[in-house]
Design a protein around this motif. Structure first.
Motif, PDB file in Angstrom:
ATOM      1  N   ASN A 269       0.816  -1.209   0.000  1.00 53.88           N
ATOM      2  CA  ASN A 269       0.000   0.000   0.000  1.00 53.88           C
ATOM      3  C   ASN A 269       0.847   1.254   0.000  1.00 53.88           C
ATOM      4  O   ASN A 269       0.507   2.238  -0.663  1.00 53.88           O
ATOM      5  N   LEU A 270       1.959   1.218   0.740  1.00 52.18           N
ATOM      6  CA  LEU A 270       2.827   2.403   0.775  1.00 52.18           C
ATOM      7  C   LEU A 270       3.334   2.739  -0.614  1.00 52.18           C
ATOM      8  O   LEU A 270       3.510   3.904  -0.956  1.00 52.18           O
ATOM      9  N   ALA A 271       3.566   1.705  -1.417  1.00 53.33           N
ATOM     10  CA  ALA A 271       4.069   1.940  -2.775  1.00 53.33           C
ATOM     11  C   ALA A 271       3.062   2.730  -3.597  1.00 53.33           C
ATOM     12  O   ALA A 271       3.429   3.375  -4.572  1.00 53.33           O
ATOM     13  N   ALA A 272       1.782   2.685  -3.214  1.00 54.91           N
ATOM     14  CA  ALA A 272       0.765   3.352  -4.022  1.00 54.91           C
ATOM     15  C   ALA A 272       0.284   4.658  -3.408  1.00 54.91           C
ATOM     16  O   ALA A 272      -0.547   5.335  -3.992  1.00 54.91           O
ATOM     17  N   VAL A 273       0.798   5.027  -2.243  1.00 58.04           N
ATOM     18  CA  VAL A 273       0.367   6.283  -1.621  1.00 58.04           C
ATOM     19  C   VAL A 273       0.924   7.452  -2.429  1.00 58.04           C
ATOM     20  O   VAL A 273       2.096   7.443  -2.794  1.00 58.04           O
ATOM     21  N   PRO A 274       0.101   8.455  -2.758  1.00 61.92           N
ATOM     22  CA  PRO A 274       0.609   9.595  -3.525  1.00 61.92           C
ATOM     23  C   PRO A 274       1.752  10.283  -2.792  1.00 61.92           C
ATOM     24  O   PRO A 274       1.747  10.364  -1.562  1.00 61.92           O
ATOM     25  N   SER A 275       2.734  10.746  -3.564  1.00 60.22           N
ATOM     26  CA  SER A 275       3.939  11.282  -2.937  1.00 60.22           C
ATOM     27  C   SER A 275       3.623  12.487  -2.058  1.00 60.22           C
ATOM     28  O   SER A 275       4.285  12.713  -1.052  1.00 60.22           O
ATOM     29  N   ILE A 276       2.599  13.235  -2.412  1.00 59.79           N
ATOM     30  CA  ILE A 276       2.317  14.459  -1.638  1.00 59.79           C
ATOM     31  C   ILE A 276       1.901  14.111  -0.213  1.00 59.79           C
ATOM     32  O   ILE A 276       2.142  14.879   0.727  1.00 59.79           O
ATOM     33  N   VAL A 277       1.319  12.930  -0.033  1.00 62.61           N
ATOM     34  CA  VAL A 277       0.915  12.517   1.318  1.00 62.61           C
ATOM     35  C   VAL A 277       2.153  12.305   2.191  1.00 62.61           C
ATOM     36  O   VAL A 277       2.148  12.609   3.383  1.00 62.61           O
ATOM     37  N   PHE A 278       3.243  11.819   1.567  1.00 59.72           N
ATOM     38  CA  PHE A 278       4.486  11.703   2.321  1.00 59.72           C
ATOM     39  C   PHE A 278       4.982  13.087   2.739  1.00 59.72           C
ATOM     40  O   PHE A 278       5.607  13.237   3.788  1.00 59.72           O
ATOM     41  N   GLY A 279       4.704  14.079   1.905  1.00 61.04           N
ATOM     42  CA  GLY A 279       5.062  15.448   2.279  1.00 61.04           C
ATOM     43  C   GLY A 279       4.290  15.905   3.504  1.00 61.04           C
ATOM     44  O   GLY A 279       4.838  16.563   4.392  1.00 61.04           O
ATOM     45  N   LEU A 280       3.007  15.554   3.563  1.00 59.79           N
ATOM     46  CA  LEU A 280       2.206  15.901   4.741  1.00 59.79           C
ATOM     47  C   LEU A 280       2.780  15.231   5.981  1.00 59.79           C
ATOM     48  O   LEU A 280       2.838  15.833   7.053  1.00 59.79           O
ATOM     49  N   LEU A 281       3.214  13.985   5.819  1.00 65.67           N
ATOM     50  CA  LEU A 281       3.835  13.277   6.939  1.00 65.67           C
ATOM     51  C   LEU A 281       5.100  14.008   7.377  1.00 65.67           C
ATOM     52  O   LEU A 281       5.317  14.234   8.572  1.00 65.67           O
ATOM     53  N   GLY A 282       5.923  14.399   6.414  1.00 62.49           N
ATOM     54  CA  GLY A 282       7.147  15.118   6.753  1.00 62.49           C
ATOM     55  C   GLY A 282       6.843  16.398   7.508  1.00 62.49           C
ATOM     56  O   GLY A 282       7.489  16.720   8.508  1.00 62.49           O
ATOM     57  N   LEU A 283       5.832  17.122   7.041  1.00 64.49           N
ATOM     58  CA  LEU A 283       5.465  18.389   7.678  1.00 64.49           C
ATOM     59  C   LEU A 283       4.977  18.153   9.104  1.00 64.49           C
ATOM     60  O   LEU A 283       5.411  18.816  10.051  1.00 64.49           O
ATOM     61  N   ALA A 284       4.086  17.184   9.284  1.00 67.23           N
ATOM     62  CA  ALA A 284       3.477  16.993  10.598  1.00 67.23           C
ATOM     63  C   ALA A 284       4.430  16.311  11.572  1.00 67.23           C
ATOM     64  O   ALA A 284       4.481  16.692  12.743  1.00 67.23           O
ATOM     65  N   ILE A 285       5.183  15.314  11.098  1.00 64.20           N
ATOM     66  CA  ILE A 285       6.005  14.542  12.036  1.00 64.20           C
ATOM     67  C   ILE A 285       7.405  15.156  12.178  1.00 64.20           C
ATOM     68  O   ILE A 285       7.820  15.505  13.273  1.00 64.20           O
ATOM     69  N   TYR A 286       8.101  15.295  11.058  1.00 65.86           N
ATOM     70  CA  TYR A 286       9.487  15.742  11.167  1.00 65.86           C
ATOM     71  C   TYR A 286       9.571  17.203  11.605  1.00 65.86           C
ATOM     72  O   TYR A 286      10.364  17.552  12.464  1.00 65.86           O
ATOM     73  N   LEU A 287       8.781  18.065  10.972  1.00 67.13           N
ATOM     74  CA  LEU A 287       8.926  19.487  11.273  1.00 67.13           C
ATOM     75  C   LEU A 287       8.203  19.872  12.546  1.00 67.13           C
ATOM     76  O   LEU A 287       8.769  20.497  13.429  1.00 67.13           O
ATOM     77  N   GLN A 288       6.922  19.491  12.644  1.00 68.98           N
ATOM     78  CA  GLN A 288       6.156  19.985  13.792  1.00 68.98           C
ATOM     79  C   GLN A 288       6.377  19.148  15.045  1.00 68.98           C
ATOM     80  O   GLN A 288       6.471  19.699  16.129  1.00 68.98           O
ATOM     81  N   LEU A 289       6.487  17.848  14.914  1.00 69.27           N
ATOM     82  CA  LEU A 289       6.639  17.026  16.121  1.00 69.27           C
ATOM     83  C   LEU A 289       8.101  16.973  16.582  1.00 69.27           C
ATOM     84  O   LEU A 289       8.404  17.261  17.729  1.00 69.27           O
ATOM     85  N   PHE A 290       9.010  16.641  15.647  1.00 71.16           N
ATOM     86  CA  PHE A 290      10.403  16.491  16.044  1.00 71.16           C
ATOM     87  C   PHE A 290      11.162  17.808  16.005  1.00 71.16           C
ATOM     88  O   PHE A 290      12.302  17.864  16.444  1.00 71.16           O
ATOM     89  N   GLY A 291      10.559  18.848  15.450  1.00 73.26           N
ATOM     90  CA  GLY A 291      11.218  20.146  15.438  1.00 73.26           C
ATOM     91  C   GLY A 291      12.479  20.216  14.607  1.00 73.26           C
ATOM     92  O   GLY A 291      13.395  20.962  14.920  1.00 73.26           O
TER      93      GLY A 291
END
Lengths: 443, 457
Positions: A269-291
């Motif tokens: 399923n991960l192989a089929a997730v649109p790339s922009i959704v990974f961007g949302l993950l990066g924004l929410a987890i890496y930037l906002q959560l992990f700072g």
């Protein structure tokens, strides 16, 4: 077509043979064969159309971009007045660096075109040269202080409008209001051309400069370095994780285990997730959560690593499956443990396939843009990044940013940057193909 | 970073020490050892650095969030009322202030207070982490070193560790999925507490531009996503109209008609289309195809928007040709030769065989391929960001500008954002929709493949 007079009895269905005259039969065969030919032709046309579209795409890029690999320069006799540049006369580099080189260039231009006296015309005349010309002059003087006191003939960057005019992309016959260069500028360029003071040279700035607001100063080096750091992070993360996951699933995982099934479904399923959704993950987890810092190649690499992970897992699993079971049995038979079997026998034999899959996954990551927009890599950054934590941009994002700029000189550079990006991708894929052909074992 | 380097170095030292002790214990005859010296060495190194490195990783990842939570708890109301995204920016400034770096603008009183707290807590945390890591490393190292003996089963120990390590790497995929769901779901839930979910899903008007001040005109913003769905579907439909026939016919020609030499050249060339970065397609759509369509439209007297859905859809169609063609090709190739032979034996021509035997037999695979291509087109971002419009028009006219879900996610999150507005949260709600939609399409494709595939063996 036989002359079967009676319908078949008892079969539960009836075949009613049609009687066709020989002519009609022949006509029908002809039309069936014609349909066959048509169908074949349509298929061929579909292939050729698709390939034609590919050719159209590539040729458009090349046609729009080839001219960005040369840059117009103007040769000016620059009077390097010692009193103006170096009032103390000590040739101190710090003092030399501070001198007003733009004024020197302006004087050189006024002397070359003494007939220009009116203030607005003078300003237009100054616009022949790029704002980067002063920097060029400063570098020339700092590199060779002996030039001071002489009148040096120097090749200097032309501004983007003059560059486009000289390359022939401005319609000289159109009305003055419709083009970005005035009649006066046309006249000056014609004069420069007659005196051999304007020509195009190889555009090395495209390869050595970072981004800039001025098209003639903008280059892709900053983006290439940013891409490099990002790919480094992606590689260091995605390869160990991907190969490890594939090894576990292929060699160690218990069969028919619910958790293992869950992991497999997940990866597919991960192989089929649109790339922009990974961007949302990066924004929410890496930037906002992990700072973690915005715009950094580190975060881009972390995001793209998750995206390339499924590609590497799938390729590695295929490579592991291609290693015949006899190898495993032989290793186990002479007393190797399962881990020894994997590390000493299976993994080395699967290595070409793993490397090929890794390169293809990396090529995929190199061309990706959308998730990087989410984590702030679209900022305008002039400096070349010095490490994976510096703000940076990457090649595809640079292309996106330039494509947005209205100047034709930027369009030309966009296409040139695309050619550079496609060049990198082509190299990577070629390497993968060669690797596969050279190293792959046929069992 | 320094700590990790020190830990790796101590692991190296333990490796050498472990090796030496194992050799010494064997009395020069390694055959007396249960495990080879290198396994003892690995065991010592792993036990020394493994737990400490795990602690280091935890500190790197969760140090900042924990510190923020600790400091935030001390700051009281003024901080608690900030939106989470605002808090994130606040702490960026605080961390910079605490580190003595130049900050953006003049720091507020709250920031100074937070910076002082931050410096104190960070110092404490760092010391706690260092003490913890050092004691873990020393304890692990001593324990491992003490255990090294000829009868010690070092290899089995190391192999157990490695197996668990591999299991962990496989679990990362689950963590990723959890991360995606977590990141889009939480923000979406906050969005749906501001905007009712029914209005979001069925509202006909989309204008997320909320005003900066509450009393300004039009401050509410409208979050009806139907125009976005319509735009996405319109562009996807155009793309499918291009890629469907071209991809399927190309696959049929390549698998049934083409001589092997032609196929060997044409098939990889088609795959090249899938390898071209989407930003390149976006450039092509925005700077070549859109002006061309506009020019053609104007020459026949049609009003064509410069960001028409047609341009984006056509180019997206080119992009997904290889998805359709290669998946169809696989499906066609999976049809057994016996079916073809039987059909030829009945006197059918090739075209008749393809149309009446092979394609029906391969239909589940072909449909699955189309579904995957649709999912790819829905989630595609760069082409539409560069070539489709921003205004949410509810129209079926391909010559007008429409906007898509992905375009809106990008516009809402790129550039100057007003945090805590429904606007940024809306992007996550759209992301959730996109994730669910593509997931369902994939599950459906898999289901079609599994349920309707003919078994020929």
């Amino acid at each position: 077509m036989t002359d079967l007079a009676q319908p078949l009895p008892a079969a539960g269905f009836q075949i009613r043979p049609r009687r066709l005259s020989p002519e009609a039969s022949r006509a029908r065969t002809r039309s069936r064969y014609a349909a066959e030919q048509r169908f074949k032709l349509v298929g061929l046309l579909a292939v050729l159309t698709s390939l034609g579209l590919l050719a159209l795409l590539l040729s458009t890029v090349v046609l729009q971009g080839y001219s960005a690999f040369v840059q117009t320069q103007i040769r000016l006799p620059v009077a390097l007045n010692a009193a103006e540049l170096d009032p103390d006369g000590r040739r101190d580099p710090a003092a030399l660096a501070k001198a007003d080189y733009a004024a020197v260039l302006n004087d050189a231009l006024y002397r070359l075109f003494p007939e220009v006296t009116e203030r607005r015309a003078k300003r237009a005349l100054r616009g022949l040269l790029s704002t980067g010309a002063a920097i060029q002059l400063r570098q020339a003087v700092l590199a060779e202080p002996g030039l001071i006191g002489t009148t040096a003939e120097l090749w200097l960057l032309a501004s983007d409008d003059i560059d486009q005019l000289f390359k022939g992309f401005v319609d000289r016959s159109s009305a003055q209001a419709d083009r970005r260069v005035t009649d006066a500028e046309l006249g000056w360029v014609a004069t420069l051309e007659q005196t051999g003071r304007i020509e195009t040279t190889f555009n090395k700035w495209l390869f050595t400069n970072g981004d800039s607001r001025e098209p003639e100063l903008a280059g892709v080096w900053g983006a290439i370095v940013g891409s490099f750091y990002m790919m480094l992070v992606t590689l260091c993360l995605a390869v160990p994780l991907g190969v490890g996951a594939a090894l576990y699933l292929e060699e160690f995982a218990p069969k028919n285990n619910r958790w293992v099934d869950l992991i497999e479904v997940n990866i597919n399923n991960l192989a089929a997730v649109p790339s922009i959704v990974f961007g949302l993950l990066g924004l929410a987890i890496y930037l906002q959560l992990f700072g973690l810092p915005r715009s950094a190649p580190l975060v881009g690499g972390l995001t793209l690593a998750l995206m390339t992970l499924p590609i590497i897992v799938v390729a590695t699993r295929a490579a592991l499956r291609a290693v015949p079971p006899s190898i495993r049995q032989a290793a186990l038979g002479i007393g190797a443990s399962k881990i020894q079997m994997v590390t000493d026998h299976v993994l080395p034999l699967a290595m070409p396939g793993i490397l090929t899959g890794t390169i293809i996954g990396m090529a995929h990551a190199l061309g990706e843009t959308a998730p990087l927009l989410m984590i702030g890599m679209v900022a305008f950054i002039m400096n070349v990044p010095a490490g994976p934590l510096d703000p940076a941009t990457v090649l595809p994002v640079q292309i996106y940013l330039w494509a947005d700029s209205p100047e034709r000189a930027f369009t030309e550079r966009t296409a040139a940057a695309i050619m550079i990006l496609l060049g990198f991708l082509l190299l990577m894929n070629l390497f993968a193909v060669i690797l596969r052909q050279r190293l792959q074992t046929k069992w | 970073m320094l700590m990790a380097a020190i830990l790796l170095l101590s692991a190296l030292v333990m490796y050498v020490l472990g090796w030496r002790k194992a050799l010494a214990a064997s009395g020069g005859r390694t055959a007396t050892l249960h495990s080879k010296p290198r396994y003892h060495a690995w065991y010592a190194a792993l036990l020394c650095a493994g737990p400490a490195l795990a602690l280091w990783l935890g500190w790197q990842l969760f140090g900042t969030p924990v510190l923020r939570w600790l400091v935030g708890a001390q700051l009281g109301e003024a901080y608690a009322q900030m939106a989470p995204a605002m808090q994130s920016f606040f702490f960026d400034d605080v961390a910079r202030l605490a580190a003595g770096l130049p900050s953006n603008g003049e720091p507020t009183e709250l920031m100074r207070l937070a910076a002082a707290l931050w410096a104190r807590f960070e110092g404490l945390g760092r010391i706690a982490f260092m003490v913890g890591a050092a004691s873990l490393a020393v304890a692990g190292g001593l324990l491992a070193y003490g255990r090294i003996a000829p009868a010690f089963r070092a290899r089995n120990q190391v192999e157990t560790w490695v197996t668990y390590g591999l299991l962990l790497t496989a679990a990362v995929s689950i963590l990723t999925t959890a991360g995606i769901v977590f990141s889009v779901l939480f923000e979406s839930l906050r969005f749906f507490s501001m905007v009712p979910i029914s209005e979001f899903l069925f509202g006909l008007s989309w204008s997320p531009q909320t005003a900066l001040r509450a009393d300004q005109v039009g401050s509410s913003g409208a979050f009806g996503a139907v125009p976005l769905f319509a735009g996405t579907l319109l562009i996807t439909a155009i793309a499918l109209l291009v890629a469907g026939p071209l991809g399927l016919l190309a696959a049929i020609y390549l698998s049934e008609y083409a001589p092997p030499s032609f196929r060997a050249v044409a098939k990889p060339m088609l795959e090249v289309l899938a390898g071209i970065p989407t930003v390149v397609y976006g450039f092509f759509a925005a700077l070549t195809v859109a002006p061309f369509i506009r020019g053609v439209g104007e020459s026949v007297g049609l009003a064509v928007s410069s960001e028409s859905a047609l341009a984006a859809g056509l180019v997206m169609g080119i992009m997904i040709i290889p998805f359709v063609s290669s998946l169809s090709d696989d499906a066609l190739a999976a049809v057994p030769q016996s079916l073809r032979d039987a059909s030829y034996g009945l006197g059918a021509t090739r075209a008749e065989t393809v149309r009446q035997v092979i394609v029906p037999a391969a239909l589940p695979g072909i449909i699955a391929g189309f579904l995957l291509a649709i999912s790819r087109a829905i989630g595609e971002t760069m082409i539409v960001v560069m070539a489709a419009g921003l205004a949410a028009n509810l129209t079926a006219n391909p010559l007008e500008a429409v906007t898509t879900v992905t375009v809106q996610i990008v516009t809402l999150l790129v550039g100057d954002q007003e945090f805590d507005s429904a606007k940024t949260l809306a992007a996550f709600a759209l992301g959730l929709l996109l994730f669910v939609a593509t997931l369902m399409l994939n599950v459906l494709a898999l289901h079609v493949m599994r349920t309707y595939r003919e078994k020929y063996d």
